[in-house]
Motif scaffolding. Sequence first.
Motif, PDB file in Angstrom:
ATOM      1  N   SER A  24     -78.173 -80.163 -62.811  1.00 16.17           N
ATOM      2  CA  SER A  24     -78.417 -78.963 -63.631  1.00 16.17           C
ATOM      3  C   SER A  24     -77.158 -78.487 -64.310  1.00 16.17           C
ATOM      4  CB  SER A  24     -78.948 -77.804 -62.796  1.00 16.17           C
ATOM      5  OG  SER A  24     -79.756 -78.257 -61.783  1.00 16.17           O
ATOM      6  N   SER A  25     -76.086 -78.301 -63.519  1.00 15.87           N
ATOM      7  CA  SER A  25     -74.881 -77.716 -64.101  1.00 15.87           C
ATOM      8  C   SER A  25     -74.278 -78.669 -65.131  1.00 15.87           C
ATOM      9  CB  SER A  25     -73.850 -77.380 -63.016  1.00 15.87           C
ATOM     10  OG  SER A  25     -73.573 -78.524 -62.240  1.00 15.87           O
ATOM     11  N   GLY A  26     -74.375 -79.976 -64.856  1.00 12.08           N
ATOM     12  CA  GLY A  26     -73.776 -80.917 -65.791  1.00 12.08           C
ATOM     13  C   GLY A  26     -74.568 -81.055 -67.081  1.00 12.08           C
ATOM     14  N   LEU A  27     -75.884 -81.001 -66.956  1.00  8.42           N
ATOM     15  CA  LEU A  27     -76.728 -81.390 -68.076  1.00  8.42           C
ATOM     16  C   LEU A  27     -77.004 -80.300 -69.089  1.00  8.42           C
ATOM     17  CD1 LEU A  27     -77.712 -84.148 -68.548  1.00  8.42           C
ATOM     18  CD2 LEU A  27     -79.786 -83.645 -67.296  1.00  8.42           C
ATOM     19  N   VAL A  28     -77.254 -79.077 -68.591  1.00  8.57           N
ATOM     20  CA  VAL A  28     -77.758 -78.042 -69.498  1.00  8.57           C
ATOM     21  C   VAL A  28     -76.845 -77.825 -70.696  1.00  8.57           C
ATOM     22  CG1 VAL A  28     -78.352 -75.607 -69.693  1.00  8.57           C
ATOM     23  CG2 VAL A  28     -79.039 -76.878 -67.678  1.00  8.57           C
ATOM     24  N   PHE A  29     -75.541 -77.772 -70.461  1.00 11.76           N
ATOM     25  CA  PHE A  29     -74.609 -77.537 -71.565  1.00 11.76           C
ATOM     26  C   PHE A  29     -73.781 -78.761 -71.890  1.00 11.76           C
ATOM     27  CE2 PHE A  29     -75.493 -73.232 -72.267  1.00 11.76           C
ATOM     28  CZ  PHE A  29     -75.680 -72.586 -71.060  1.00 11.76           C
ATOM     29  N   CYS A  30     -74.294 -79.964 -71.545  1.00 13.34           N
ATOM     30  CA  CYS A  30     -73.438 -81.154 -71.673  1.00 13.34           C
ATOM     31  C   CYS A  30     -72.968 -81.380 -73.100  1.00 13.34           C
ATOM     32  CB  CYS A  30     -74.113 -82.398 -71.106  1.00 13.34           C
ATOM     33  SG  CYS A  30     -75.525 -82.987 -72.047  1.00 13.34           S
ATOM     34  N   TRP A  31     -73.777 -81.013 -74.091  1.00  8.06           N
ATOM     35  CA  TRP A  31     -73.346 -81.242 -75.469  1.00  8.06           C
ATOM     36  C   TRP A  31     -72.156 -80.358 -75.839  1.00  8.06           C
ATOM     37  CZ3 TRP A  31     -79.120 -80.885 -77.146  1.00  8.06           C
ATOM     38  CH2 TRP A  31     -79.754 -82.090 -76.819  1.00  8.06           C
TER      39      TRP A  31
END
Lengths: 99, 519
Positions: free
Chosen positions: B15-22
């Motif tokens: 969750s923490s890595g993916l949501v704002f990965c861009w």
Amino acid sequence: MPRRSRWSRWQIVGRFIAVAIPGYLLANTSGILLSFVLPMSKINAALMASIFSFAILAAIVLWIFHEQSLKQIWIRLLTGSALTGGLSALLYFIGGPAT
Amino acid sequence: MKQSFRQSMAWLHTSSGLVFCWVFYFIFATGSLGYFNKEIDQWMMPELPQIASNATAESDLQAVNVAVSWLQENAPQADSWFIRPPNHRSNHHLRVIANTPASRSSTGEKQSLNKRLDIRNGQVLEPRDTGGGNTLYRMHYVLHYLPTQLTYQFVGLLAMIMFIALATGIIIHRNFFKDFFTFRPSKGNRTWLDAHNLMAVSTLPFQLMITYSGMVFVIGMWMPAVAGGNLGFNAAEVQKAYFELNGEPISKRSDEPATLAPLQPILEVALRTIGRDNFEYIQVKHPNDVGAQVIISEHHNQPSRFRQKIFFDGVSGELIQHNQSSPSFSKATYDAIQGLHEANFAGIGLRWLYFLSGLAGMGVIATGAIYWSLKRKKQFDEMGQSPFNYRLVNRLNIGVIAGLPIAIAAYFWANRLLPVEMSSREDWETHSMFIVWLLATLHPLLRSNENAWREQLWAAGFAYTFIPVISAATTSRHLLASIEAGDWVFAGFDLTVLATGLLFLTAAWNLNRKKKLAA
């Protein structure tokens, strides 16, 4: 949509709110308590405690997302905040380490 | 259903890595480039003469004199002057910076001057208007187009989320030491995970440092209660205490005119104290005022934000204070944490290491996003589904991971191709970058996944390899000329973009080959 996590949507939302409110609160009160306990002048202790406070918050976040019961999360965070906050207030009024 | 600690942390890591990965990807890209911001600045202003980097005592004094004459003429009532002689990686030319508030400026409007002067005659050097590398650097903490107060706070929050992603990543990594160098190529998803782990673990000290120090920058915004709690939350008292912690003498404008003390003798005293080779810049606070103060600063020569400064009275020329080291343990700690992040002290070798570590960080984020996407695909395939959201995210992934590098190349293309006399040229260089990025995110929506990846990798490859070609076509500072002249800033830039282009071309070619083999 495959859902692997054991939590419902509301349990997840509840945890994010737990991070933002009681979790953040506990990180702050623990940080402030630390700034009273560190053997340095007030401003120096505040700066050191600020630097550490992010690690404290991170540990709290990890715990929130592992602990099973949302109710326990809120209870423990709020109790912890009350204790550390109360202790800090006490130390503030009786005077912390000498400046 | 009870879960092991590792399982919980795996969920949190995703969750923490993916949501704002861009956004993380964008921050790492612009931040990494930011370590070469001055060098990129130079490359983007080819009109500026290449300067020999051996400053001497005479050249520094001459530079200061030239600067003071110009500043007295153009910004006599400024709040502050900065004079930066050409003696350092950051100063290839004499720089003068002066800010004058509207009430005291000759034009009636707030005046912000930032000019390069010819050290021989005080003429202003007028290179093309460009944001340079510094604009890229600033994007990594204030993004772009949005109000900076908000974006800075947002990026600070993102740093905390990234730290959670890092911490949980370490926790869930099985066989941390046993699998340290594991890389199993051609095993599908496994390979992506190995790449993700390898890039993260091999640069782990950097990643931890950069993320934690990133958070420390926003103490004022995100932990203000801890920063001032034990002083009773009194804002004025807290501000005063932190000011005193800096250990710098107060300088206050008195609005009473006075002649500025001659800077030569001040400079000579300072250079004797901090050493000739260590001098970086002079700051004059409240010039031509009774409250004037002259500050001589040395270079960053240790992993810390702190550097020696000597304070002089700006009217009498008397030495007021010499700050030799951080005033306290906690301030020294803070300075070290910030200094490590900013890496101003880094020589060329260490700077490259920072840059490459940052690129590795980009790789960690990209491989993480791709690995997640492939795992999801497997789940969906098993269920015979292909939800719209998932397909959209997949396409947008391409536009960000491959598209951002293309957009950055476009920024450099725009610098060479936009007319030099064009108005708002600086803004349009940046607009070019974001317009190309927008197109790159739209392109995959019209193509299949595989085609989109391949086409964008080819595009990135050509975009980068052609930068030196365009540079040669539009300026005289092409690669061969730079090498001959020993200009390693220009040559280094051209060679680096060439290498980047070749890497992308190789990746595209490999994808092509895989397609042919599968067909």
